[in-house]
Design a protein around this motif. Structure first.
Motif, mmCIF file in Angstrom:
data_model
loop_
_atom_site.group_PDB
_atom_site.id
_atom_site.type_symbol
_atom_site.label_atom_id
_atom_site.label_comp_id
_atom_site.label_asym_id
_atom_site.label_seq_id
_atom_site.Cartn_x
_atom_site.Cartn_y
_atom_site.Cartn_z
ATOM 1 N N ARG A 1 0.829 -1.210 0.000
ATOM 2 C CA ARG A 1 0.000 0.000 0.000
ATOM 3 C C ARG A 1 0.859 1.253 0.000
ATOM 4 O O ARG A 1 0.543 2.246 -0.664
ATOM 5 C CB ARG A 1 -0.919 -0.002 1.220
ATOM 6 C CG ARG A 1 -2.115 -0.928 1.095
ATOM 7 C CD ARG A 1 -2.912 -1.025 2.377
ATOM 8 N NE ARG A 1 -3.122 0.261 3.048
ATOM 9 C CZ ARG A 1 -3.771 0.403 4.195
ATOM 10 N NH1 ARG A 1 -4.275 -0.663 4.797
ATOM 11 N NH2 ARG A 1 -3.935 1.587 4.735
ATOM 12 N N SER B 1 2.522 3.244 5.351
ATOM 13 C CA SER B 1 1.195 2.710 5.626
ATOM 14 C C SER B 1 1.243 1.848 6.885
ATOM 15 O O SER B 1 2.270 1.238 7.190
ATOM 16 C CB SER B 1 0.693 1.882 4.449
ATOM 17 O OG SER B 1 -0.605 1.359 4.696
ATOM 18 N N VAL C 1 -1.074 -1.233 8.794
ATOM 19 C CA VAL C 1 -2.178 -2.187 8.686
ATOM 20 C C VAL C 1 -2.335 -2.874 10.032
ATOM 21 O O VAL C 1 -1.388 -3.484 10.541
ATOM 22 C CB VAL C 1 -1.927 -3.231 7.579
ATOM 23 C CG1 VAL C 1 -3.058 -4.256 7.550
ATOM 24 C CG2 VAL C 1 -1.797 -2.543 6.231
ATOM 25 N N GLU D 1 -8.992 -1.173 12.941
ATOM 26 C CA GLU D 1 -9.482 0.202 12.956
ATOM 27 C C GLU D 1 -8.519 1.130 13.690
ATOM 28 O O GLU D 1 -8.263 2.256 13.255
ATOM 29 C CB GLU D 1 -10.855 0.247 13.638
ATOM 30 C CG GLU D 1 -11.493 1.634 13.648
ATOM 31 C CD GLU D 1 -12.889 1.617 14.253
ATOM 32 O OE1 GLU D 1 -13.370 2.700 14.633
ATOM 33 O OE2 GLU D 1 -13.484 0.528 14.339
ATOM 34 N N SER E 1 -5.696 2.021 11.502
ATOM 35 C CA SER E 1 -6.075 3.033 10.513
ATOM 36 C C SER E 1 -6.019 4.434 11.112
ATOM 37 O O SER E 1 -5.609 5.392 10.448
ATOM 38 C CB SER E 1 -7.482 2.751 9.979
ATOM 39 O OG SER E 1 -7.520 1.518 9.284
ATOM 40 N N ASP E 2 -6.431 4.566 12.379
ATOM 41 C CA ASP E 2 -6.339 5.861 13.049
ATOM 42 C C ASP E 2 -4.885 6.300 13.180
ATOM 43 O O ASP E 2 -4.541 7.469 12.940
ATOM 44 C CB ASP E 2 -6.973 5.780 14.439
ATOM 45 C CG ASP E 2 -8.482 5.593 14.389
ATOM 46 O OD1 ASP E 2 -9.077 5.865 13.326
ATOM 47 O OD2 ASP E 2 -9.062 5.184 15.419
ATOM 48 N N GLU F 1 -2.429 5.359 11.289
ATOM 49 C CA GLU F 1 -1.928 5.647 9.948
ATOM 50 C C GLU F 1 -2.285 7.061 9.515
ATOM 51 O O GLU F 1 -1.460 7.770 8.922
ATOM 52 C CB GLU F 1 -2.493 4.645 8.944
ATOM 53 C CG GLU F 1 -2.035 4.890 7.516
ATOM 54 C CD GLU F 1 -2.713 3.965 6.524
ATOM 55 O OE1 GLU F 1 -2.033 3.070 6.012
ATOM 56 O OE2 GLU F 1 -3.927 4.148 6.274
ATOM 57 N N ALA F 2 -3.492 7.503 9.814
ATOM 58 C CA ALA F 2 -3.923 8.843 9.425
ATOM 59 C C ALA F 2 -3.028 9.905 10.055
ATOM 60 O O ALA F 2 -2.597 10.861 9.385
ATOM 61 C CB ALA F 2 -5.380 9.068 9.825
#
Length: 210
Positions: free
Chosen positions: A102, A111, A113, A116, A119-120, A122-123
């Motif tokens: 990715r 990135s 992985v 959830e 993902s937070d 990662e942002a």
């Protein structure tokens, strides 16, 4: 556990950066690593890291050069760990593989992985990398001096500029913003790791139960 898989970008047209990358990871994280970093395939390095701050340090160092696509996988790994990271297995390794693929397709080259919570994290990490990507050479010069433990006054004397100029350079470089974001990113990564461990425990309990 966190696993970092990093692939050298444009390696066919550039010198092999893997030896320098392995040395840098060892110097940065040292005793905080679960397994020593190693070349896995071609121009790719991999390392297992139990410490959230250590994985941030490694990932940000690799991203700074723009020479690496960096995938961070969060999740359990098979225990006991082998002596060589290349023989290790587990969800974190699979997630790191997905992450590096990715990362190759994203402007920030990075990135995470891992559910959830991953993902937070990662942002926030991508925002931090975007901030660092805009930093000038002068900003990095000051950043490195402060990382050595110098005060802004000491840095001003070393650079031959005023303390006011140092403060302005720090603002332009976003150094205080980065300083504030790092603890938040560390907390998010820990939550992602805790959530992954809980999911694994629940799954094991479900298999063992009636």
């Amino acid at each position: 556990m966190f696993v970092v898989t990093a692939d050298q970008r444009g390696s066919r047209a550039r010198a092999d950066l893997v030896p320098a990358g392995l040395q840098a990871i060892g110097s940065l994280a040292g005793s905080r690593l679960a397994l020593a970093p190693a070349r896995t395939a071609g121009d790719e390095v991999q390392v297992a890291v139990p410490d959230a701050r250590a994985v941030i340090d490694v990932a940000l160092h690799l991203s700074r050069t723009h020479e690496w696509s960096v995938g961070i996988g969060v999740g359990p790994v098979e225990q006991p760990l082998p002596d060589d990271v290349r023989a290790a297995r587990g969800t974190a390794f699979l997630n790191a593989r997905e992450g590096v693929e990715r990362a190759k397709k994203t402007p920030t080259r990075i990135s995470i992985v891992g559910g959830e919570e991953g993902s937070d994290a990662e942002a926030l990490l991508r925002l931090l990398v975007e901030l660092r990507d805009r930093r000038t050479e002068e900003g990095w010069e000051l950043c490195d001096l402060l990382a050595e433990g110098l005060t802004q006054r000491d840095a001003a004397a070393r650079l031959g500029i005023t303390e006011g100029a140092v403060s302005q350079r720090a603002r332009n470089a976003g150094l205080r913003t980065e300083e504030g974001a790092l603890p938040a990113l560390e907390r998010l990564l820990r939550r992602a790791d805790d959530a992954a461990a809980a999911t694994e425990r629940d799954a094991s309990a479900g298999v063992a139960g009636p």
